[in-house]
Design a protein around this motif. Structure first.
Motif, PDB file in Angstrom:
ATOM      1  N   ALA A  87      -5.969   9.384  10.324  1.00 29.31           N
ATOM      2  CA  ALA A  87      -4.876   8.771   9.579  1.00 29.31           C
ATOM      3  C   ALA A  87      -4.145   9.808   8.751  1.00 29.31           C
ATOM      4  CB  ALA A  87      -5.408   7.665   8.673  1.00 29.31           C
ATOM      5  N   LYS A  88      -2.914   9.497   8.403  1.00 28.20           N
ATOM      6  CA  LYS A  88      -2.111  10.367   7.546  1.00 28.20           C
ATOM      7  C   LYS A  88      -1.259   9.512   6.623  1.00 28.20           C
ATOM      8  CE  LYS A  88      -0.476  14.102   5.861  1.00 28.20           C
ATOM      9  NZ  LYS A  88      -0.379  13.364   4.578  1.00 28.20           N
ATOM     10  N   THR A  89      -1.362   9.815   5.332  1.00 30.19           N
ATOM     11  CA  THR A  89      -0.563   9.106   4.343  1.00 30.19           C
ATOM     12  C   THR A  89       0.780   9.811   4.138  1.00 30.19           C
ATOM     13  OG1 THR A  89      -1.613  10.370   2.580  1.00 30.19           O
ATOM     14  CG2 THR A  89      -2.582   8.234   3.134  1.00 30.19           C
ATOM     15  N   GLY A  90       1.686   9.125   3.453  1.00 34.18           N
ATOM     16  CA  GLY A  90       2.986   9.718   3.171  1.00 34.18           C
ATOM     17  C   GLY A  90       3.643   9.044   1.983  1.00 34.18           C
ATOM     18  N   THR A  91       4.476   9.805   1.276  1.00 32.45           N
ATOM     19  CA  THR A  91       5.227   9.260   0.145  1.00 32.45           C
ATOM     20  C   THR A  91       6.612   9.881   0.127  1.00 32.45           C
ATOM     21  OG1 THR A  91       3.194   9.056  -1.139  1.00 32.45           O
ATOM     22  CG2 THR A  91       5.265   8.920  -2.350  1.00 32.45           C
ATOM     23  N   ASN A  92       7.599   9.051   0.083  1.00 31.83           N
ATOM     24  CA  ASN A  92       8.971   9.538   0.014  1.00 31.83           C
ATOM     25  C   ASN A  92       9.485   9.367  -1.406  1.00 31.83           C
ATOM     26  OD1 ASN A  92      11.451  10.424   1.605  1.00 31.83           O
ATOM     27  ND2 ASN A  92      12.221   8.671   0.459  1.00 31.83           N
TER      28      ASN A  92
ATOM     29  N   ASN B 106      10.121   8.351  -4.902  1.00 33.38           N
ATOM     30  CA  ASN B 106       9.770   7.109  -5.594  1.00 33.38           C
ATOM     31  C   ASN B 106      10.335   5.889  -4.863  1.00 33.38           C
ATOM     32  OD1 ASN B 106      12.477   7.337  -6.083  1.00 33.38           O
ATOM     33  ND2 ASN B 106      12.333   7.178  -8.322  1.00 33.38           N
ATOM     34  N   THR B 107      10.490   6.028  -3.510  1.00 35.02           N
ATOM     35  CA  THR B 107      11.083   4.926  -2.752  1.00 35.02           C
ATOM     36  C   THR B 107      10.104   4.244  -1.804  1.00 35.02           C
ATOM     37  OG1 THR B 107      11.914   6.480  -1.080  1.00 35.02           O
ATOM     38  CG2 THR B 107      13.412   5.884  -2.900  1.00 35.02           C
ATOM     39  N   TYR B 108       9.462   5.023  -0.907  1.00 35.42           N
ATOM     40  CA  TYR B 108       8.586   4.410   0.093  1.00 35.42           C
ATOM     41  C   TYR B 108       7.285   5.181   0.225  1.00 35.42           C
ATOM     42  CZ  TYR B 108      13.004   2.242   1.274  1.00 35.42           C
ATOM     43  OH  TYR B 108      14.195   1.564   1.191  1.00 35.42           O
ATOM     44  N   VAL B 109       6.205   4.436   0.415  1.00 35.36           N
ATOM     45  CA  VAL B 109       4.898   5.039   0.665  1.00 35.36           C
ATOM     46  C   VAL B 109       4.384   4.499   1.992  1.00 35.36           C
ATOM     47  CG1 VAL B 109       4.438   5.324  -1.782  1.00 35.36           C
ATOM     48  CG2 VAL B 109       3.639   3.269  -0.637  1.00 35.36           C
ATOM     49  N   THR B 110       3.658   5.346   2.744  1.00 36.88           N
ATOM     50  CA  THR B 110       3.315   5.003   4.114  1.00 36.88           C
ATOM     51  C   THR B 110       1.906   5.456   4.479  1.00 36.88           C
ATOM     52  OG1 THR B 110       4.179   7.096   4.972  1.00 36.88           O
ATOM     53  CG2 THR B 110       5.720   5.247   4.833  1.00 36.88           C
ATOM     54  N   THR B 111       1.414   4.932   5.581  1.00 33.08           N
ATOM     55  CA  THR B 111       0.201   5.431   6.228  1.00 33.08           C
ATOM     56  C   THR B 111       0.262   5.087   7.709  1.00 33.08           C
ATOM     57  OG1 THR B 111      -1.227   5.255   4.275  1.00 33.08           O
ATOM     58  CG2 THR B 111      -2.314   5.227   6.423  1.00 33.08           C
TER      59      THR B 111
END
Length: 755
Positions: free
Chosen positions: A627-632, A634-639
């Motif tokens: 898995a890999k997380t992500g954060t853009n 202060n708008t979107y967070v992902t995995t």
């Protein structure tokens, strides 16, 4: 439907029928009606030849199989119904699948001499004529069942053609209409058998409000099939045709009248000898309400519940695919009238668990106003398994004033009913590592990194960055880690290392890999090279992509490099049982399996290592986790992540409209000044994947993710951004005085500061 019988010869009886019809209509209709017949029609041997030209109605097909029928959409098990679509709620069935009591009830009610006449009931016409015109009593039609079938077909065809004039002529209360119906009815009985005509009428007649055909009526009122209808049920249904609105027994105010009309039919059935006195009395003494088992009438995705977002996706796929017609209008008509059986890729378990997890993570009415959007794909097939969205699907105007409702499936591309796409942060970075290995590089090379890059350093054939400076930094730090390998750059999710990799292999190499994996812009459908996202910051996730596309890309990682386009349907048949081609997944080997195995090894290390950025995604029972997380910002967070060869899932959290920052807020009762992929998207991903693995009893196979020595060779040297060997490990700086741009984003405790 049985094959058509040979054309019947014109008998003296048939000629007499036409002559009597002429006499009756000429008396009542005067000279105008008389003009429709020439003297030649009275010759028995020339009747058929004289009237045939008048009996043909161009463009009208009286074959029962041509009737509009509702389409039904199913989950991938072929039995779980998702939705129904129709302009006329109808399921056509052959006469052999309609019970004898139902056939008898209809004949007794509508045309008791049906089996004896030749299309026109002369006695009925005379009786109606005398009653209506001579005795000046209540108007009576005297129409045979065949004539009623003709009227229904002509009216239906007019509606299909959106021809108001034809609709008027098909239902106008005039002698001319009656003549037309009689002429066509006589010709009908030369072409079709009595059984076929009865079959057609039972399938075309209206049995309630937007309810057509006896099979649909049996399902609606009694939760049964036409083949199982008993005497009392058959009489109830047969009674409705006289006045579908007022005799519909599902309407409570109609039930007293509906029971009275049912009893009239029972009387007629007794009179014709279809039932015994005992059967009659028992049926008449049975309260109507005790016989009903009313089923809800559902149409379209609006009534599909938790399947609605997936349903809407399938509908858009049908409307956008040439396999279902040359134009959008043809495709829509096929869906609503073509009697399609649509077997989709929806996995009931996956979709249910996705919707449950979405609502549990962020309730629809949560004060934060945040959305969570989830999509899952079956690796190696392209099959979309389901969606999770913490809103209720609603395509009505109510959604405009209710933030808990929406008709937009934010998990998919705009053309498929979704939004304009999202930047996803560091969950993009596996694409960079694949591009790096495809360029023949080792993931263990030591790279010299910096926080300032001239965009010209990313130049390639198709990209010219100019002299602008790209300033980039890592999470919780304004500096960089130097030197650092691409392997550790992904494990720790460091932006500066991604930038260094891109500068070395060029931006085009990464864009080409993205296309190879199935990436396209969610708004325009274009590749990266053709989009406004084609800038160095794409290396840290400033792309414009749908969660479904990302789930599909992670499915490539989960299937040893096999790329498949997302598909929503596996089989579609028309009302005759013929297969209709469905859009193909176009599965093919897109990436070298050794590269995929090395990437999987790296992703797993990012979860299990203490300095990894995805620890909150670790699955239960010792299952290897990728898995890999992500954060853009202060708008979107992902995995994004996967279970090899079983399922790939992508999760995005944020304000889908982009107006509210995901920081300094409470979400589902928990406050965080700083939300990132590891604090909300990854836990949601983990809970769903654990639940799905448990529900499906997925075996644990931890052999996946074996790094290839071809791409893991170690190096004692330090590679600079330009690819030359450096003896120093100090940060490389760029003292250009050109305009600079700063990219910020964050993800995890040691993750990135992505834009």
């Amino acid at each position: 439907m049985s094959s058509m019988p040979k054309e019947k010869s014109v008998t003296v009886h048939r000629a007499l029928v036409l002559m009597l019809t002429y006499v009756v209509l000429a008396v009542s209709g005067g000279v105008v009606a008389s003009l429709l017949f020439m003297p030649a029609v009275f010759g028995a041997n020339t009747v058929a030849r004289a009237v045939v030209p008048s009996l043909q109605v161009e463009g009208v097909d009286f074959d029962v199989t041509s009737l509009p029928q509702k389409s039904i959409m199913y989950a991938n098990d072929g039995t779980t119904e998702i939705a129904q679509f129709y302009s006329q709620n109808r399921i056509v069935v052959p006469l052999k699948d309609i019970s004898e009591p139902m056939q008898q009830a209809m004949v007794a009610r509508e045309d008791r001499r049906f089996w004896q006449h030749s299309g026109v009931d002369v006695q009925g016409v005379l009786r109606a004529f005398v009653q209506t015109y001579l005795l000046r009593g209540a108007q009576q039609g005297g129409s045979s069942l065949t004539q009623q079938y003709v009227k229904n077909v002509l009216l239906m065809q007019a509606i299909e053609d959106n021809d108001p004039i034809a609709q008027y002529h098909a239902s106008e209360d005039t002698i001319a209409r009656k003549i037309r119906e009689m002429l066509i009815a006589v010709q009908m009985e030369k072409t079709y058998s009595k059984a076929e005509i009865l079959q057609g009428y039972l399938n075309i007649a209206q049995f309630g409000i937007n309810l057509y055909g006896v099979e649909t009526a049996a399902e609606r009122y009694f939760n049964t099939t036409a083949s199982e209808l008993n005497i009392v049920q058959s009489a109830t249904i047969a009674a409705i045709t006289k006045n579908p609105s007022n005799y519909d027994p599902s309407v409570e105010e109609n039930q007293a009248e509906a029971e009275q009309q049912r009893n009239i039919v029972l009387d007629l059935m007794l009179q014709e000898g279809y039932i015994t006195q005992e059967e009659h009395d028992e049926a008449v003494n049975t309260p109507l309400v005790d016989t009903l088992d009313i089923q809800d009438v559902q149409v379209g995705c609006q009534d599909a519940g938790d399947y609605a977002f997936f349903c809407d996706y399938v509908v858009h796929k049908i409307e956008n695919s040439e396999e279902f017609g040359e134009t959008a209008e043809e495709r829509e008509k096929l869906l609503n009238e073509g009697g399609l059986t649509i077997v989709t890729t929806l996995d009931v378990d996956a979709n249910s668990l996705l919707m449950e997890e979405a609502r549990n993570t962020i309730p629809a009415d949560d004060a934060s106003g945040m959305e969570i959007v989830m999509a899952s794909v079956k690796p190696g097939t392209g099959e979309v398994l389901g969606f999770g969205i913490n809103k209720t699907y609603d395509a009505t105007s109510d959604a405009a004033s209710d933030p808990t409702k929406t008709s937009i499936n934010y998990a998919v591309d705009m053309v498929d009913g979704g939004g304009t796409g999202f930047p996803i942060g560091s969950s993009w970075k596996p694409v960079n590592l694949i591009a790096w290995m495809e360029a023949g590089r080792s993931i263990n090379e030591n790279l010299q990194t910096t926080t300032r890059y001239a965009q010209s350093e990313f130049d390639c054939d198709g990209y010219n960055g100019g002299s602008t400076i790209w300033s980039v930094q890592n999470a919780l730090s304004s500096g960089t880690t130097n030197p650092e390998s691409p392997f550790l750059g992904l494990v720790r999710s460091h932006n500066t290392t991604q930038a260094s990799m891109g500068a070395i292999i060029g931006l085009c190499a990464v864009a080409d890999t993205a296309t190879e994996l199935g990436y396209h812009d969610a708004y325009t459908g274009s590749t990266l090279q053709e989009s406004t996202s084609f800038t160095p910051s794409m290396l840290i996730g400033t792309v414009n992509v749908s969660p479904l596309t990302m789930a599909s890309i992670y499915a490539v990682y989960a299937s040893n490099g096999v790329q498949c386009d997302p598909i929503a349907m596996t089989k579609v048949t028309d009302k005759s049982g013929n297969d209709i081609d469905v859009p193909s997944a176009n599965c093919h080997q897109a990436v070298d399996p050794e590269i995929i195995q090395t990437l999987a090894y790296t992703l797993n290390q990012g979860v299990v290592r203490s300095d990894g950025a995805g620890g909150s995604a670790q699955l239960d029972n010792g299952r290897k986790t990728f898995a890999k997380t992500g954060t853009n910002g202060n708008t979107y967070v992902t995995t994004g992540g996967f279970i090899p060869n079983e399922i790939a899932t992508f999760v995005l959290v944020g304000d889908a409209q982009g107006s509210t920052a995901i920081e300094n807020i409470s979400i589902n009762g928990v406050y965080n000044s700083y939300w990132d992929g590891s604090t909300i998207a990854a836990p949601a991903w983990r809970r769903f994947m654990n639940a799905y693995a448990e529900r499906k009893q997925l075996a644990i196979d931890n052999d996946y993710g074996q790094a290839s020595s071809k791409y893991t060779a170690t190096s004692s040297t330090v590679t600079s951004i330009q690819g030359t060997t450096q003896s120093s490990t100090t940060n490389r700086s760029n003292n250009s005085n050109s305009n600079s741009t700063t990219t910020n984003s964050t993800d995890g405790t040691t993750d990135d500061q992505d834009d």
